[in-house]
Scaffold this active site. Sequence first.
Site, PDB file in Angstrom:
ATOM      1  N   ASN A 101      -3.632  -0.682   3.161  1.00 32.89           N
ATOM      2  CA  ASN A 101      -2.930  -1.036   1.932  1.00 32.89           C
ATOM      3  C   ASN A 101      -2.374  -2.436   2.189  1.00 32.89           C
ATOM      4  O   ASN A 101      -1.341  -2.588   2.838  1.00 32.89           O
ATOM      5  CB  ASN A 101      -1.796  -0.054   1.621  1.00 32.89           C
ATOM      6  CG  ASN A 101      -1.112  -0.400   0.304  1.00 32.89           C
ATOM      7  OD1 ASN A 101      -1.273  -1.513  -0.212  1.00 32.89           O
ATOM      8  ND2 ASN A 101      -0.353   0.526  -0.241  1.00 32.89           N
ATOM      9  N   HIS A 125      -4.135   1.838  -2.679  1.00 35.72           N
ATOM     10  CA  HIS A 125      -2.890   1.449  -3.359  1.00 35.72           C
ATOM     11  C   HIS A 125      -2.192   2.676  -3.877  1.00 35.72           C
ATOM     12  O   HIS A 125      -2.832   3.583  -4.431  1.00 35.72           O
ATOM     13  CB  HIS A 125      -3.178   0.504  -4.530  1.00 35.72           C
ATOM     14  CG  HIS A 125      -3.759  -0.786  -4.065  1.00 35.72           C
ATOM     15  ND1 HIS A 125      -3.015  -1.721  -3.393  1.00 35.72           N
ATOM     16  CD2 HIS A 125      -5.025  -1.257  -4.107  1.00 35.72           C
ATOM     17  CE1 HIS A 125      -3.802  -2.723  -3.049  1.00 35.72           C
ATOM     18  NE2 HIS A 125      -5.020  -2.457  -3.467  1.00 35.72           N
ATOM     19  N   ALA A 164       0.944  -6.888  -1.366  1.00 37.37           N
ATOM     20  CA  ALA A 164       0.790  -8.117  -2.173  1.00 37.37           C
ATOM     21  C   ALA A 164      -0.345  -9.008  -1.660  1.00 37.37           C
ATOM     22  O   ALA A 164      -0.929  -9.782  -2.437  1.00 37.37           O
ATOM     23  CB  ALA A 164       2.107  -8.889  -2.190  1.00 37.37           C
ATOM     24  N   ARG A 184      13.955   1.369  -1.602  1.00 39.99           N
ATOM     25  CA  ARG A 184      14.143   0.633  -2.847  1.00 39.99           C
ATOM     26  C   ARG A 184      13.046   1.030  -3.851  1.00 39.99           C
ATOM     27  O   ARG A 184      11.994   1.512  -3.481  1.00 39.99           O
ATOM     28  CB  ARG A 184      14.041  -0.893  -2.610  1.00 39.99           C
ATOM     29  CG  ARG A 184      15.043  -1.474  -1.621  1.00 39.99           C
ATOM     30  CD  ARG A 184      16.418  -1.679  -2.247  1.00 39.99           C
ATOM     31  NE  ARG A 184      16.339  -2.344  -3.548  1.00 39.99           N
ATOM     32  CZ  ARG A 184      16.264  -3.671  -3.701  1.00 39.99           C
ATOM     33  NH1 ARG A 184      16.225  -4.469  -2.677  1.00 39.99           N
ATOM     34  NH2 ARG A 184      16.217  -4.200  -4.915  1.00 39.99           N
TER      35      ARG A 184
HETATM   36  O1  CA2 Z   1       0.465   0.084  -5.196  1.00 44.08           O
HETATM   37  C1  CA2 Z   1       0.408  -0.384  -4.068  1.00 44.08           C
HETATM   38  O2  CA2 Z   1       0.251   0.309  -3.051  1.00 44.08           O
HETATM   39  C2  CA2 Z   1       0.593  -1.895  -3.859  1.00 44.08           C
HETATM   40  O3  CA2 Z   1      -0.241  -2.293  -2.765  1.00 44.08           O
HETATM   41  C3  CA2 Z   1       2.064  -2.107  -3.525  1.00 44.08           C
HETATM   42  C4  CA2 Z   1       2.420  -3.584  -3.373  1.00 44.08           C
HETATM   43  C5  CA2 Z   1       1.969  -4.373  -4.595  1.00 44.08           C
HETATM   44  O4  CA2 Z   1       2.223  -5.757  -4.404  1.00 44.08           O
HETATM   45  C6  CA2 Z   1       0.500  -4.172  -4.893  1.00 44.08           C
HETATM   46  O5  CA2 Z   1       0.158  -4.870  -6.058  1.00 44.08           O
HETATM   47  C7  CA2 Z   1       0.184  -2.689  -5.087  1.00 44.08           C
HETATM   48  C8  CA2 Z   1       3.935  -3.742  -3.216  1.00 44.08           C
HETATM   49  C9  CA2 Z   1       4.504  -3.028  -2.042  1.00 44.08           C
HETATM   50  C10 CA2 Z   1       5.993  -3.139  -2.110  1.00 44.08           C
HETATM   51  O6  CA2 Z   1       6.535  -1.939  -1.663  1.00 44.08           O
HETATM   52  C11 CA2 Z   1       7.879  -1.717  -1.922  1.00 44.08           C
HETATM   53  C12 CA2 Z   1       8.324  -0.457  -1.613  1.00 44.08           C
HETATM   54  C13 CA2 Z   1       9.641  -0.140  -1.867  1.00 44.08           C
HETATM   55  C14 CA2 Z   1      10.495  -1.079  -2.402  1.00 44.08           C
HETATM   56  C15 CA2 Z   1      10.023  -2.346  -2.701  1.00 44.08           C
HETATM   57  C16 CA2 Z   1       8.695  -2.663  -2.453  1.00 44.08           C
END
Ligand code: CA2
Length: 145
Positions: free
Chosen positions: A75, A101, A78, A17
Amino acid sequence: MKILVINGPNLNMLGVREPEIYGSFTLDDIEKELKQYARELDFSIDLEFFQSNFEGEIVDKIQNALDKFDGIIINPAAYTHTSVAIADAIASVNIKTVEVHLSNVYSREEFRHNSYIAPKCLGQVAGFSKTGYKMALLGLYEALK
Ligand code: CA2
């Protein structure tokens, strides 16, 4: 040198996604690339990967790393912006840790600018997509060797 790589909630959805934000690679691609990079750096680096969508499981994994791992790459996804529990776990084991991140959290929404985890870490890498994991490993390796 044993390094634990922890990925937090929803990172198992990488490549499935929202490729426009996080890219089209999967968590498995990150693991394969990091294993290859570790071999190039030093054959004695032993990586273990762990992903969980549950805060308590991540806390348990960090606690159990005591006396087993020399370093942690995390990592927290959230949980970066919410989890005092993960921050406390990292502080309690006193294992050198690097926060990663994929995205540049500082160019995104205000709530992503705060990390509870970063103050407990050796350093933080943000905004370099999956290359950030290699940067974190290099930094950790140089600090530990
Ligand atoms: O940039 C990053 O690596 C984050 O840790 C990613 C998190 C976010 O909440 C942080 O603020 C920054 C989100 C991970 C969600 O990953 C997804 C991957 C594919 C589809 C939906 C979500």
